[in-house]
Write an enzyme that holds these catalytic residues in place. Sequence first.
Site, PDB file in Angstrom:
ATOM      1  N   THR A 223      44.268  76.884  -3.704  1.00  0.00           N
ATOM      2  CA  THR A 223      42.971  76.240  -3.894  1.00  0.00           C
ATOM      3  C   THR A 223      41.931  76.908  -3.004  1.00  0.00           C
ATOM      4  O   THR A 223      42.267  77.653  -2.093  1.00  0.00           O
ATOM      5  CB  THR A 223      43.117  74.735  -3.560  1.00  0.00           C
ATOM      6  OG1 THR A 223      44.144  74.181  -4.374  1.00  0.00           O
ATOM      7  CG2 THR A 223      41.844  73.955  -3.798  1.00  0.00           C
TER       8      THR A 223
ATOM      9  N   GLU B 200      45.852  75.648  -8.922  1.00  0.00           N
ATOM     10  CA  GLU B 200      47.080  75.069  -8.393  1.00  0.00           C
ATOM     11  C   GLU B 200      47.817  76.061  -7.500  1.00  0.00           C
ATOM     12  O   GLU B 200      47.270  76.490  -6.510  1.00  0.00           O
ATOM     13  CB  GLU B 200      47.965  74.503  -9.503  1.00  0.00           C
ATOM     14  CG  GLU B 200      49.240  73.810  -9.047  1.00  0.00           C
ATOM     15  CD  GLU B 200      49.029  72.750  -7.976  1.00  0.00           C
ATOM     16  OE1 GLU B 200      48.758  73.127  -6.818  1.00  0.00           O
ATOM     17  OE2 GLU B 200      49.142  71.561  -8.278  1.00  0.00           O
TER      18      GLU B 200
ATOM     19  N   SER C 127      45.005  64.526  -7.546  1.00  0.00           N
ATOM     20  CA  SER C 127      44.590  65.715  -6.809  1.00  0.00           C
ATOM     21  C   SER C 127      44.428  65.385  -5.341  1.00  0.00           C
ATOM     22  O   SER C 127      43.971  64.300  -4.981  1.00  0.00           O
ATOM     23  CB  SER C 127      43.262  66.238  -7.358  1.00  0.00           C
ATOM     24  OG  SER C 127      42.756  67.269  -6.538  1.00  0.00           O
TER      25      SER C 127
ATOM     26  N   GLY D  36      44.711  73.536   0.357  1.00  0.00           N
ATOM     27  CA  GLY D  36      45.954  73.331   1.088  1.00  0.00           C
ATOM     28  C   GLY D  36      46.933  72.364   0.468  1.00  0.00           C
ATOM     29  O   GLY D  36      47.829  71.872   1.152  1.00  0.00           O
TER      30      GLY D  36
END
Length: 582
Positions: free
Chosen positions: A389, A409, A454, A476
Amino acid sequence: MTMNPRLRFAPFLVLAASGCATLERPTAPVAVPATARPGFVIAANPLAAKAGMEVLQRGGSAVDAAVAVQATLGLVEPQSSGIGGGAFMTYYDGRTRTVRVYDGRETAPAGATPTMFIGPDGKPLPFPVAVLSGRATGVPGAVRMLELAQREHGALPWNSLFEGSARLAEQGFVISPRLGKLLAGNYPELSAPDVVKYFSKRDGTRLTAGDLLQNPAYAAFLRRLARGGADVLYRGETAARIVAKVREETNPGAMSLADLARYRPLKREALCKAWQGYEACVPPPPSSGVGTLELLGLLDRTDIASRGPNDPQGWYLFAEASRLMYADRDRYVGDPAFADVPVEGLLAPDYLARRAALIAPTAGPPPAAGTPAGIVTAGRDRTNEPAGTSHFIVGDSNGNVVSMTTTVESIFGSGRMVDGFFLNNQMTDFNFSPTDENGRVTANAVAPGKRPRSSMTPLILLNGDRSFAGAFGSPGGSAILAYVGKAMMGAVLWKLPVQQAIELPNLIARGANFSGEASKFPPAVLAGLKARGVEVKPGQGEDSGIHAVLIRPDGRFDAGFDPRREGVVLIDDKRTAVARRR
Protein backbone atom coordinates in the site's frame (compact mmCIF):
# COMPACT_ATOMS: atom_id res chain seq x y z
CA MET A 1 10.14 23.26 -10.53
CA THR A 2 12.84 20.93 -11.72
CA MET A 3 14.63 18.24 -9.79
CA ASN A 4 18.17 17.27 -10.67
CA PRO A 5 17.98 13.52 -11.42
CA ARG A 6 21.51 13.04 -10.09
CA LEU A 7 20.28 14.23 -6.69
CA ARG A 8 17.16 12.08 -6.71
CA PHE A 9 18.31 10.00 -3.75
CA ALA A 10 20.32 12.64 -1.89
CA PRO A 11 19.76 12.77 1.87
CA PHE A 12 18.09 16.19 2.07
CA LEU A 13 17.41 18.80 -0.56
CA VAL A 14 16.18 22.36 -0.67
CA LEU A 15 15.20 23.42 -4.19
CA ALA A 16 14.89 27.17 -4.66
CA ALA A 17 14.61 29.47 -7.62
CA SER A 18 18.32 30.21 -7.45
CA GLY A 19 19.39 26.56 -7.52
CA CYS A 20 20.03 23.61 -5.25
CA ALA A 21 21.79 23.45 -1.90
CA THR A 22 22.42 20.49 0.38
CA LEU A 23 21.52 21.04 4.04
CA GLU A 24 21.77 19.05 7.24
CA ARG A 25 18.79 16.95 8.18
CA PRO A 26 16.20 19.10 10.03
CA THR A 27 15.23 18.53 13.65
CA ALA A 28 12.58 21.25 13.82
CA PRO A 29 9.44 22.03 11.81
CA VAL A 30 9.74 23.95 8.58
CA ALA A 31 8.77 27.57 9.20
CA VAL A 32 6.21 28.62 6.62
CA PRO A 33 3.80 31.49 7.45
CA ALA A 34 0.30 30.16 7.95
CA THR A 35 -1.08 33.01 5.85
CA ALA A 36 0.92 31.79 2.86
CA ARG A 37 -1.31 28.69 2.48
CA PRO A 38 1.53 26.84 0.79
CA GLY A 39 0.85 24.03 -1.63
CA PHE A 40 2.52 20.82 -0.56
CA VAL A 41 2.87 17.17 -1.55
CA ILE A 42 4.08 14.32 0.66
CA ALA A 43 4.46 11.01 -1.15
CA ALA A 44 6.46 7.78 -1.03
CA ASN A 45 8.37 8.41 -4.25
CA PRO A 46 9.97 11.70 -5.39
CA LEU A 47 8.82 11.29 -8.99
CA ALA A 48 5.20 10.97 -7.86
CA ALA A 49 5.51 13.95 -5.54
CA LYS A 50 7.07 15.99 -8.34
CA ALA A 51 4.13 15.11 -10.62
CA GLY A 52 1.71 16.40 -7.99
CA MET A 53 3.69 19.58 -7.39
CA GLU A 54 3.79 20.37 -11.10
CA VAL A 55 -0.02 20.18 -11.17
CA LEU A 56 -0.29 22.49 -8.15
CA GLN A 57 2.05 25.00 -9.79
CA ARG A 58 -0.18 25.02 -12.89
CA GLY A 59 -3.07 26.12 -10.70
CA GLY A 60 -4.43 22.68 -9.98
CA SER A 61 -6.34 21.74 -6.85
CA ALA A 62 -5.32 19.17 -4.24
CA VAL A 63 -7.53 16.58 -5.95
CA ASP A 64 -6.06 17.41 -9.38
CA ALA A 65 -2.60 16.80 -7.94
CA ALA A 66 -3.77 13.58 -6.28
CA VAL A 67 -4.77 12.22 -9.70
CA ALA A 68 -1.27 12.90 -11.01
CA VAL A 69 0.38 11.43 -7.92
CA GLN A 70 -1.62 8.21 -8.22
CA ALA A 71 -0.96 7.90 -11.95
CA THR A 72 2.77 8.17 -11.30
CA LEU A 73 2.82 5.91 -8.24
CA GLY A 74 1.25 3.18 -10.36
CA LEU A 75 4.31 3.38 -12.59
CA VAL A 76 7.21 3.90 -10.18
CA GLU A 77 5.82 2.07 -7.14
CA PRO A 78 3.72 -0.73 -8.74
CA GLN A 79 4.35 -3.03 -5.80
CA SER A 80 2.21 -0.81 -3.61
CA SER A 81 -0.62 0.87 -5.49
CA GLY A 82 -1.99 1.58 -8.93
CA ILE A 83 -5.03 2.18 -11.06
CA GLY A 84 -5.84 -1.52 -10.90
CA GLY A 85 -6.50 -1.19 -7.17
CA GLY A 86 -8.56 0.79 -4.69
CA ALA A 87 -8.24 3.68 -2.24
CA PHE A 88 -9.82 5.79 0.47
CA MET A 89 -9.58 9.58 0.22
CA THR A 90 -10.32 11.82 3.20
CA TYR A 91 -10.87 15.29 1.76
CA TYR A 92 -10.85 18.64 3.58
CA ASP A 93 -12.62 21.53 1.84
CA GLY A 94 -10.84 24.75 2.75
CA ARG A 95 -13.79 26.95 1.81
CA THR A 96 -16.57 25.13 3.69
CA ARG A 97 -14.29 23.65 6.39
CA THR A 98 -15.93 20.28 5.94
CA VAL A 99 -14.51 16.77 5.64
CA ARG A 100 -15.80 14.17 3.20
CA VAL A 101 -14.68 10.62 2.52
CA TYR A 102 -14.46 9.15 -0.98
CA ASP A 103 -14.61 5.35 -0.84
CA GLY A 104 -12.88 3.71 -3.80
CA ARG A 105 -12.58 0.31 -2.15
CA GLU A 106 -12.80 -2.67 -4.50
CA THR A 107 -15.93 -4.82 -4.55
CA ALA A 108 -16.46 -8.56 -4.86
CA PRO A 109 -17.81 -9.67 -8.26
CA ALA A 110 -21.43 -10.80 -8.48
CA GLY A 111 -20.18 -14.34 -8.96
CA ALA A 112 -18.19 -14.39 -5.71
CA THR A 113 -19.17 -17.04 -3.18
CA PRO A 114 -18.52 -17.35 0.57
CA THR A 115 -16.40 -20.46 0.00
CA MET A 116 -14.39 -19.24 -2.98
CA PHE A 117 -11.15 -19.45 -1.01
CA ILE A 118 -11.86 -22.92 0.39
CA GLY A 119 -9.90 -25.68 -1.35
CA PRO A 120 -11.03 -29.18 -2.38
CA ASP A 121 -9.83 -30.47 1.00
CA GLY A 122 -12.29 -28.20 2.79
CA LYS A 123 -9.51 -26.00 4.17
CA PRO A 124 -8.69 -22.37 3.29
CA LEU A 125 -6.33 -22.04 0.32
CA PRO A 126 -2.74 -21.24 1.25
CA PHE A 127 -2.18 -17.52 0.80
CA PRO A 128 0.54 -17.93 -1.89
CA VAL A 129 -1.98 -19.92 -3.94
CA ALA A 130 -4.89 -17.55 -3.36
CA VAL A 131 -2.92 -14.37 -4.10
CA LEU A 132 -1.91 -15.55 -7.58
CA SER A 133 -5.40 -16.67 -8.51
CA GLY A 134 -7.93 -14.80 -10.61
CA ARG A 135 -10.25 -15.04 -7.61
CA ALA A 136 -7.97 -12.62 -5.75
CA THR A 137 -8.94 -9.60 -7.85
CA GLY A 138 -11.82 -7.38 -6.82
CA VAL A 139 -13.43 -4.80 -9.08
CA PRO A 140 -10.93 -1.88 -8.95
CA GLY A 141 -12.20 1.39 -7.49
CA ALA A 142 -9.40 3.97 -7.42
CA VAL A 143 -9.98 5.44 -10.87
CA ARG A 144 -13.76 5.84 -10.53
CA MET A 145 -13.25 7.39 -7.10
CA LEU A 146 -10.64 9.86 -8.35
CA GLU A 147 -12.86 10.81 -11.28
CA LEU A 148 -15.76 11.55 -8.91
CA ALA A 149 -13.61 13.59 -6.51
CA GLN A 150 -11.97 15.48 -9.37
CA ARG A 151 -15.32 16.26 -10.97
CA GLU A 152 -16.43 17.86 -7.70
CA HIS A 153 -13.18 19.51 -6.59
CA GLY A 154 -10.92 19.82 -9.63
CA ALA A 155 -9.65 23.13 -11.01
CA LEU A 156 -7.99 21.82 -14.19
CA PRO A 157 -9.43 19.67 -16.97
CA TRP A 158 -9.20 15.92 -16.31
CA ASN A 159 -7.41 15.43 -19.63
CA SER A 160 -4.54 17.69 -18.49
CA LEU A 161 -3.52 15.56 -15.51
CA PHE A 162 -1.88 12.50 -17.08
CA GLU A 163 0.63 13.58 -19.70
CA GLY A 164 3.57 13.90 -17.31
CA SER A 165 3.03 10.35 -16.05
CA ALA A 166 2.51 9.05 -19.58
CA ARG A 167 5.72 10.69 -20.78
CA LEU A 168 7.64 9.20 -17.85
CA ALA A 169 6.28 5.74 -18.66
CA GLU A 170 7.22 6.15 -22.31
CA GLN A 171 10.72 7.48 -21.72
CA GLY A 172 11.40 5.27 -18.72
CA PHE A 173 12.41 5.79 -15.11
CA VAL A 174 15.31 4.50 -13.05
CA ILE A 175 14.31 1.64 -10.75
CA SER A 176 14.69 2.89 -7.20
CA PRO A 177 16.57 1.06 -4.45
CA ARG A 178 13.35 0.03 -2.72
CA LEU A 179 11.74 -1.40 -5.84
CA GLY A 180 15.02 -3.12 -6.65
CA LYS A 181 15.13 -4.64 -3.17
CA LEU A 182 11.61 -6.01 -3.53
CA LEU A 183 12.43 -7.47 -6.93
CA ALA A 184 15.23 -9.40 -5.24
CA GLY A 185 12.90 -10.65 -2.50
CA ASN A 186 11.02 -13.87 -1.98
CA TYR A 187 7.39 -13.15 -2.77
CA PRO A 188 4.94 -15.47 -4.55
CA GLU A 189 4.05 -12.73 -7.04
CA LEU A 190 7.60 -12.68 -8.40
CA SER A 191 6.88 -16.04 -10.01
CA ALA A 192 3.80 -14.73 -11.86
CA PRO A 193 4.38 -14.76 -15.65
CA ASP A 194 3.41 -11.10 -16.07
CA VAL A 195 5.79 -10.02 -13.29
CA VAL A 196 8.62 -12.10 -14.74
CA LYS A 197 8.07 -10.65 -18.21
CA TYR A 198 7.74 -7.03 -17.10
CA PHE A 199 10.84 -7.00 -14.94
CA SER A 200 13.13 -9.03 -17.22
CA LYS A 201 15.97 -7.72 -19.34
CA ARG A 202 16.44 -8.88 -22.91
CA ASP A 203 18.86 -11.56 -21.72
CA GLY A 204 16.24 -12.94 -19.35
CA THR A 205 17.82 -11.69 -16.12
CA ARG A 206 15.80 -9.60 -13.71
CA LEU A 207 16.02 -5.82 -13.60
CA THR A 208 17.70 -4.31 -10.57
CA ALA A 209 18.02 -0.91 -8.90
CA GLY A 210 19.55 1.62 -11.28
CA ASP A 211 18.16 0.00 -14.43
CA LEU A 212 15.87 1.94 -16.74
CA LEU A 213 12.31 0.61 -16.95
CA GLN A 214 9.96 1.70 -19.74
CA ASN A 215 6.24 0.97 -19.91
CA PRO A 216 4.80 2.07 -23.27
CA ALA A 217 1.57 0.12 -22.65
CA TYR A 218 0.90 2.17 -19.52
CA ALA A 219 1.69 5.40 -21.36
CA ALA A 220 -0.84 4.51 -24.05
CA PHE A 221 -3.46 3.60 -21.46
CA LEU A 222 -3.00 6.86 -19.52
CA ARG A 223 -3.48 8.87 -22.69
CA ARG A 224 -6.69 7.00 -23.43
CA LEU A 225 -7.78 7.55 -19.82
CA ALA A 226 -7.10 11.28 -20.19
CA ARG A 227 -9.26 11.48 -23.32
CA GLY A 228 -12.08 9.16 -22.35
CA GLY A 229 -12.34 9.35 -18.56
CA ALA A 230 -12.81 6.41 -16.21
CA ASP A 231 -15.02 4.57 -18.71
CA VAL A 232 -11.79 3.64 -20.49
CA LEU A 233 -11.03 1.30 -17.57
CA TYR A 234 -14.55 0.09 -16.79
CA ARG A 235 -15.93 -0.45 -20.28
CA GLY A 236 -14.51 -1.42 -23.64
CA GLU A 237 -11.21 -3.04 -24.57
CA THR A 238 -9.39 -2.59 -21.25
CA ALA A 239 -12.35 -3.97 -19.31
CA ALA A 240 -12.44 -6.97 -21.62
CA ARG A 241 -8.74 -7.59 -21.04
CA ILE A 242 -9.22 -7.36 -17.26
CA VAL A 243 -12.01 -9.96 -17.37
CA ALA A 244 -9.94 -12.24 -19.57
CA LYS A 245 -6.93 -11.90 -17.28
CA VAL A 246 -8.76 -12.75 -14.05
CA ARG A 247 -10.38 -15.75 -15.74
CA GLU A 248 -7.05 -17.29 -16.71
CA GLU A 249 -6.04 -20.48 -14.95
CA THR A 250 -5.26 -21.43 -12.30
CA ASN A 251 -8.18 -20.80 -9.92
CA PRO A 252 -9.91 -18.35 -12.27
CA GLY A 253 -12.08 -15.56 -10.95
CA ALA A 254 -15.70 -14.74 -11.73
CA MET A 255 -15.40 -11.06 -12.62
CA SER A 256 -17.54 -10.00 -15.59
CA LEU A 257 -17.89 -6.95 -17.82
CA ALA A 258 -21.10 -6.19 -15.94
CA ASP A 259 -19.22 -6.09 -12.63
CA LEU A 260 -16.83 -3.48 -13.99
CA ALA A 261 -19.57 -1.41 -15.62
CA ARG A 262 -21.67 -1.27 -12.47
CA TYR A 263 -18.89 -0.24 -10.07
CA ARG A 264 -19.64 2.97 -8.22
CA PRO A 265 -17.47 4.81 -5.67
CA LEU A 266 -19.23 6.00 -2.54
CA LYS A 267 -19.25 9.34 -0.78
CA ARG A 268 -19.40 8.79 2.95
CA GLU A 269 -19.66 11.04 5.98
CA ALA A 270 -16.34 11.19 7.76
CA LEU A 271 -16.20 9.59 11.20
CA CYS A 272 -15.02 12.38 13.51
CA LYS A 273 -14.33 12.40 17.25
CA ALA A 274 -12.76 14.92 19.63
CA TRP A 275 -9.18 14.15 20.64
CA GLN A 276 -6.60 16.29 22.45
CA GLY A 277 -8.29 19.56 21.50
CA TYR A 278 -8.62 18.48 17.86
CA GLU A 279 -11.31 16.75 15.89
CA ALA A 280 -9.90 13.59 14.30
CA CYS A 281 -11.68 12.53 11.10
CA VAL A 282 -11.28 9.15 9.39
CA PRO A 283 -13.19 7.01 6.89
CA PRO A 284 -15.96 4.89 8.41
CA PRO A 285 -16.22 1.12 7.80
CA PRO A 286 -15.26 -0.80 5.76
CA SER A 287 -12.14 1.24 6.59
CA SER A 288 -10.61 0.59 10.01
CA GLY A 289 -10.70 4.27 10.91
CA VAL A 290 -12.93 3.38 13.84
CA GLY A 291 -10.02 1.32 15.18
CA THR A 292 -7.68 4.30 14.96
CA LEU A 293 -10.15 6.43 16.90
CA GLU A 294 -10.62 3.68 19.48
CA LEU A 295 -6.85 3.44 19.96
CA LEU A 296 -6.58 7.21 20.45
CA GLY A 297 -9.51 7.12 22.90
CA LEU A 298 -7.91 4.31 24.90
CA LEU A 299 -4.60 6.18 25.10
CA ASP A 300 -6.45 9.25 26.39
CA ARG A 301 -7.59 7.18 29.37
CA THR A 302 -4.02 6.50 30.48
CA ASP A 303 -1.18 8.74 31.60
CA ILE A 304 0.77 8.16 28.39
CA ALA A 305 0.92 11.89 27.60
CA SER A 306 3.16 12.39 30.64
CA ARG A 307 5.57 9.74 29.35
CA GLY A 308 7.99 9.94 26.45
CA PRO A 309 9.92 7.91 23.90
CA ASN A 310 12.51 6.75 26.45
CA ASP A 311 9.96 5.60 29.03
CA PRO A 312 9.10 1.89 28.75
CA GLN A 313 5.78 2.48 30.52
CA GLY A 314 4.67 4.74 27.68
CA TRP A 315 5.41 2.06 25.10
CA TYR A 316 3.76 -0.56 27.30
CA LEU A 317 0.55 1.47 27.45
CA PHE A 318 0.65 1.88 23.69
CA ALA A 319 1.08 -1.88 23.22
CA GLU A 320 -1.76 -2.84 25.54
CA ALA A 321 -4.14 -0.26 24.09
CA SER A 322 -3.26 -1.58 20.63
CA ARG A 323 -4.10 -5.15 21.63
CA LEU A 324 -7.50 -4.11 22.98
CA MET A 325 -8.25 -2.12 19.83
CA TYR A 326 -7.21 -4.92 17.46
CA ALA A 327 -9.36 -7.45 19.33
CA ASP A 328 -12.40 -5.24 18.71
CA ARG A 329 -11.48 -4.23 15.17
CA ASP A 330 -10.85 -7.81 14.08
CA ARG A 331 -14.17 -9.03 15.46
CA TYR A 332 -16.56 -6.30 14.43
CA VAL A 333 -15.41 -4.25 11.42
CA GLY A 334 -16.64 -5.12 7.93
CA ASP A 335 -18.67 -3.62 5.12
CA PRO A 336 -21.58 -1.81 6.83
CA ALA A 337 -23.88 -2.74 3.93
CA PHE A 338 -23.49 -6.37 4.98
CA ALA A 339 -22.57 -6.31 8.67
CA ASP A 340 -23.81 -4.30 11.66
CA VAL A 341 -20.67 -2.53 12.82
CA PRO A 342 -21.08 -1.06 16.36
CA VAL A 343 -19.19 2.14 15.54
CA GLU A 344 -20.74 4.36 18.21
CA GLY A 345 -20.54 1.59 20.78
CA LEU A 346 -16.83 1.11 20.18
CA LEU A 347 -16.19 4.84 20.66
CA ALA A 348 -18.58 5.47 23.57
CA PRO A 349 -16.77 7.07 26.54
CA ASP A 350 -18.01 4.49 29.05
CA TYR A 351 -16.94 1.62 26.79
CA LEU A 352 -13.49 3.11 26.25
CA ALA A 353 -13.13 3.57 30.01
CA ARG A 354 -14.05 -0.08 30.64
CA ARG A 355 -11.59 -1.29 28.02
CA ALA A 356 -8.77 0.94 29.24
CA ALA A 357 -9.33 -0.36 32.78
CA LEU A 358 -8.26 -3.80 31.51
CA ILE A 359 -4.67 -2.59 31.09
CA ALA A 360 -2.87 -4.35 33.92
CA PRO A 361 0.65 -3.69 35.27
CA THR A 362 1.94 -6.55 33.12
CA ALA A 363 0.75 -8.03 29.82
CA GLY A 364 -1.48 -11.06 30.04
CA PRO A 365 -3.04 -13.42 27.49
CA PRO A 366 -4.45 -11.94 24.27
CA PRO A 367 -7.51 -9.85 25.17
CA ALA A 368 -10.91 -10.87 23.90
CA ALA A 369 -13.16 -8.55 21.95
CA GLY A 370 -15.33 -6.39 24.16
CA THR A 371 -19.10 -6.04 24.22
CA PRO A 372 -19.89 -2.53 22.99
CA ALA A 373 -23.46 -1.32 22.63
CA GLY A 374 -25.04 -2.28 19.34
CA ILE A 375 -23.14 -5.53 18.78
CA VAL A 376 -24.57 -8.50 17.00
CA THR A 377 -23.13 -11.99 17.04
CA ALA A 378 -19.99 -12.04 14.96
CA GLY A 379 -17.60 -14.90 14.39
CA ARG A 380 -13.90 -14.81 15.30
CA ASP A 381 -11.95 -13.29 12.43
CA ARG A 382 -8.86 -14.87 10.85
CA THR A 383 -8.28 -12.49 7.94
CA ASN A 384 -4.73 -12.42 6.60
CA GLU A 385 -3.82 -8.81 5.76
CA PRO A 386 -0.56 -8.52 3.82
CA ALA A 387 0.97 -5.13 3.17
CA GLY A 388 1.29 -3.54 -0.26
CA THR A 389 0.00 0.00 0.00
CA SER A 390 1.02 3.69 -0.26
CA HIS A 391 -0.11 6.90 1.40
CA PHE A 392 0.17 10.51 0.28
CA ILE A 393 -1.01 13.93 1.39
CA VAL A 394 -1.61 16.94 -0.86
CA GLY A 395 -2.60 20.49 0.02
CA ASP A 396 -3.32 23.39 -2.33
CA SER A 397 -3.10 27.17 -1.98
CA ASN A 398 -6.85 27.40 -1.28
CA GLY A 399 -6.52 25.30 1.86
CA ASN A 400 -7.97 22.09 0.42
CA VAL A 401 -6.24 18.89 1.59
CA VAL A 402 -6.27 15.28 0.42
CA SER A 403 -5.17 12.46 2.72
CA MET A 404 -5.29 9.31 0.61
CA THR A 405 -4.26 5.71 1.18
CA THR A 406 -4.13 3.59 -1.95
CA THR A 407 -3.36 -0.07 -2.60
CA VAL A 408 -3.17 -3.09 -4.87
CA GLU A 409 -2.95 -5.20 -1.67
CA SER A 410 0.19 -7.35 -1.47
CA ILE A 411 3.42 -6.90 -3.47
CA PHE A 412 2.45 -6.33 -7.17
CA GLY A 413 -1.15 -7.23 -6.33
CA SER A 414 -2.14 -10.51 -7.94
CA GLY A 415 0.88 -10.41 -10.23
CA ARG A 416 -1.46 -10.19 -13.23
CA MET A 417 -0.98 -7.21 -15.56
CA VAL A 418 -3.27 -5.48 -18.06
CA ASP A 419 -2.31 -2.47 -20.21
CA GLY A 420 0.82 -1.82 -18.18
CA PHE A 421 -0.70 -1.93 -14.67
CA PHE A 422 -1.09 -4.69 -12.10
CA LEU A 423 -4.46 -5.95 -10.92
CA ASN A 424 -5.19 -5.99 -7.20
CA ASN A 425 -5.54 -9.06 -5.02
CA GLN A 426 -7.94 -7.29 -2.69
CA MET A 427 -10.34 -10.22 -2.41
CA THR A 428 -7.77 -11.85 -0.15
CA ASP A 429 -8.58 -9.10 2.36
CA PHE A 430 -11.74 -11.07 3.11
CA ASN A 431 -11.77 -13.81 5.72
CA PHE A 432 -11.11 -17.01 3.76
CA SER A 433 -13.48 -18.96 6.04
CA PRO A 434 -17.04 -17.55 6.07
CA THR A 435 -17.68 -18.87 9.58
CA ASP A 436 -15.59 -19.47 12.69
CA GLU A 437 -15.09 -22.73 14.54
CA ASN A 438 -18.48 -22.25 16.22
CA GLY A 439 -20.33 -21.72 12.94
CA ARG A 440 -20.82 -17.99 13.46
CA VAL A 441 -20.65 -15.84 10.32
CA THR A 442 -17.72 -13.41 10.39
CA ALA A 443 -18.17 -9.70 9.71
CA ASN A 444 -15.58 -9.86 6.93
CA ALA A 445 -16.82 -12.95 5.08
CA VAL A 446 -16.97 -12.88 1.25
CA ALA A 447 -20.26 -11.88 -0.38
CA PRO A 448 -21.18 -10.62 -3.89
CA GLY A 449 -20.84 -6.85 -4.18
CA LYS A 450 -19.24 -6.58 -0.74
CA ARG A 451 -16.23 -4.40 0.03
CA PRO A 452 -13.52 -6.17 2.04
CA ARG A 453 -12.50 -4.71 5.36
CA SER A 454 -9.56 -2.35 4.99
CA SER A 455 -6.88 -1.27 7.44
CA MET A 456 -6.42 1.96 5.48
CA THR A 457 -7.16 4.97 7.66
CA PRO A 458 -6.25 8.32 6.01
CA LEU A 459 -6.83 10.85 8.79
CA ILE A 460 -7.39 14.59 8.93
CA LEU A 461 -7.23 16.73 12.07
CA LEU A 462 -9.32 19.88 12.56
CA ASN A 463 -8.96 22.72 15.04
CA GLY A 464 -11.89 23.81 17.17
CA ASP A 465 -12.91 26.32 14.49
CA ARG A 466 -12.73 23.51 11.91
CA SER A 467 -9.66 24.96 10.25
CA PHE A 468 -7.16 22.41 8.98
CA ALA A 469 -4.80 21.18 11.69
CA GLY A 470 -3.06 18.17 10.20
CA ALA A 471 -3.15 14.87 8.33
CA PHE A 472 -1.69 11.42 8.97
CA GLY A 473 -1.63 8.10 7.13
CA SER A 474 0.47 5.06 6.33
CA PRO A 475 0.59 1.79 4.40
CA GLY A 476 1.39 -1.48 6.17
CA GLY A 477 -1.56 -3.88 6.13
CA SER A 478 -3.07 -4.45 9.56
CA ALA A 479 -0.09 -2.61 11.08
CA ILE A 480 -1.39 0.66 9.59
CA LEU A 481 -3.39 1.39 12.73
CA ALA A 482 -0.30 0.98 14.92
CA TYR A 483 1.85 3.04 12.56
CA VAL A 484 -0.59 5.94 12.46
CA GLY A 485 -1.24 5.70 16.21
CA LYS A 486 2.49 5.76 16.98
CA ALA A 487 3.07 8.86 14.84
CA MET A 488 0.17 10.69 16.46
CA MET A 489 1.32 9.63 19.91
CA GLY A 490 4.77 11.05 19.22
CA ALA A 491 3.73 14.25 17.49
CA VAL A 492 0.72 15.22 19.61
CA LEU A 493 1.00 13.47 23.00
CA TRP A 494 4.79 13.64 23.28
CA LYS A 495 5.07 16.90 21.31
CA LEU A 496 7.94 15.71 19.13
CA PRO A 497 8.58 17.29 15.72
CA VAL A 498 6.59 15.31 13.16
CA GLN A 499 9.72 13.94 11.54
CA GLN A 500 10.98 12.58 14.85
CA ALA A 501 7.56 11.13 15.66
CA ILE A 502 7.52 9.22 12.37
CA GLU A 503 11.03 7.92 12.99
CA LEU A 504 10.17 6.47 16.40
CA PRO A 505 10.51 2.66 16.39
CA ASN A 506 7.45 0.79 15.19
CA LEU A 507 5.67 -1.49 17.68
CA ILE A 508 2.74 -3.63 16.58
CA ALA A 509 0.91 -5.41 19.41
CA ARG A 510 -1.90 -7.67 18.23
CA GLY A 511 -3.12 -10.74 20.04
CA ALA A 512 -0.17 -12.69 21.43
CA ASN A 513 2.36 -11.03 19.12
CA PHE A 514 4.57 -8.04 19.91
CA SER A 515 6.58 -7.24 16.82
CA GLY A 516 8.39 -4.25 15.43
CA GLU A 517 11.76 -2.61 15.12
CA ALA A 518 13.36 -4.23 18.13
CA SER A 519 16.85 -3.03 17.22
CA LYS A 520 15.77 0.63 17.20
CA PHE A 521 14.51 0.75 20.78
CA PRO A 522 16.95 1.83 23.49
CA PRO A 523 18.10 -1.20 25.52
CA ALA A 524 16.53 0.24 28.67
CA VAL A 525 13.15 0.49 26.94
CA LEU A 526 13.36 -3.11 25.72
CA ALA A 527 14.31 -4.27 29.21
CA GLY A 528 11.46 -2.30 30.75
CA LEU A 529 8.99 -3.75 28.27
CA LYS A 530 10.24 -7.28 28.92
CA ALA A 531 9.77 -6.77 32.65
CA ARG A 532 6.16 -5.88 31.87
CA GLY A 533 5.63 -9.05 29.81
CA VAL A 534 6.23 -7.50 26.38
CA GLU A 535 9.11 -8.98 24.39
CA VAL A 536 9.46 -7.12 21.11
CA LYS A 537 10.48 -9.40 18.26
CA PRO A 538 11.61 -8.28 14.80
CA GLY A 539 8.61 -7.56 12.60
CA GLN A 540 7.85 -9.17 9.28
CA GLY A 541 6.28 -7.82 6.15
CA GLU A 542 6.36 -4.35 4.68
CA ASP A 543 7.73 -1.37 6.56
CA SER A 544 5.64 1.63 7.43
CA GLY A 545 5.36 4.55 5.04
CA ILE A 546 3.98 7.16 7.41
CA HIS A 547 3.38 10.64 6.05
CA ALA A 548 2.10 13.43 8.21
CA VAL A 549 1.69 17.18 8.60
CA LEU A 550 0.68 19.33 11.55
CA ILE A 551 -0.04 23.04 11.72
CA ARG A 552 1.45 23.90 15.09
CA PRO A 553 -0.28 26.41 17.41
CA ASP A 554 2.31 29.05 16.47
CA GLY A 555 1.51 28.58 12.78
CA ARG A 556 4.52 26.49 11.84
CA PHE A 557 4.04 23.94 9.07
CA ASP A 558 5.48 20.74 10.57
CA ALA A 559 5.66 17.92 8.02
CA GLY A 560 7.46 14.62 7.79
CA PHE A 561 8.03 11.56 5.63
CA ASP A 562 8.95 7.98 6.50
CA PRO A 563 12.67 7.30 5.94
CA ARG A 564 11.91 3.56 5.83
CA ARG A 565 10.76 4.15 2.25
CA GLU A 566 11.72 6.79 -0.30
CA GLY A 567 9.48 9.56 0.92
CA VAL A 568 9.67 13.23 0.10
CA VAL A 569 8.02 16.44 1.34
CA LEU A 570 7.59 19.18 -1.28
CA ILE A 571 6.42 22.62 -0.15
CA ASP A 572 5.72 25.54 -2.49
CA ASP A 573 5.06 28.95 -0.94
CA LYS A 574 5.19 30.67 -4.37
CA ARG A 575 8.66 32.00 -3.63
CA THR A 576 10.65 28.88 -2.97
CA ALA A 577 10.00 25.17 -3.25
CA VAL A 578 11.34 23.07 -0.41
CA ALA A 579 12.01 19.36 -0.80
CA ARG A 580 12.90 17.05 2.04
CA ARG A 581 13.79 13.40 1.70
CA ARG A 582 16.00 10.67 3.05
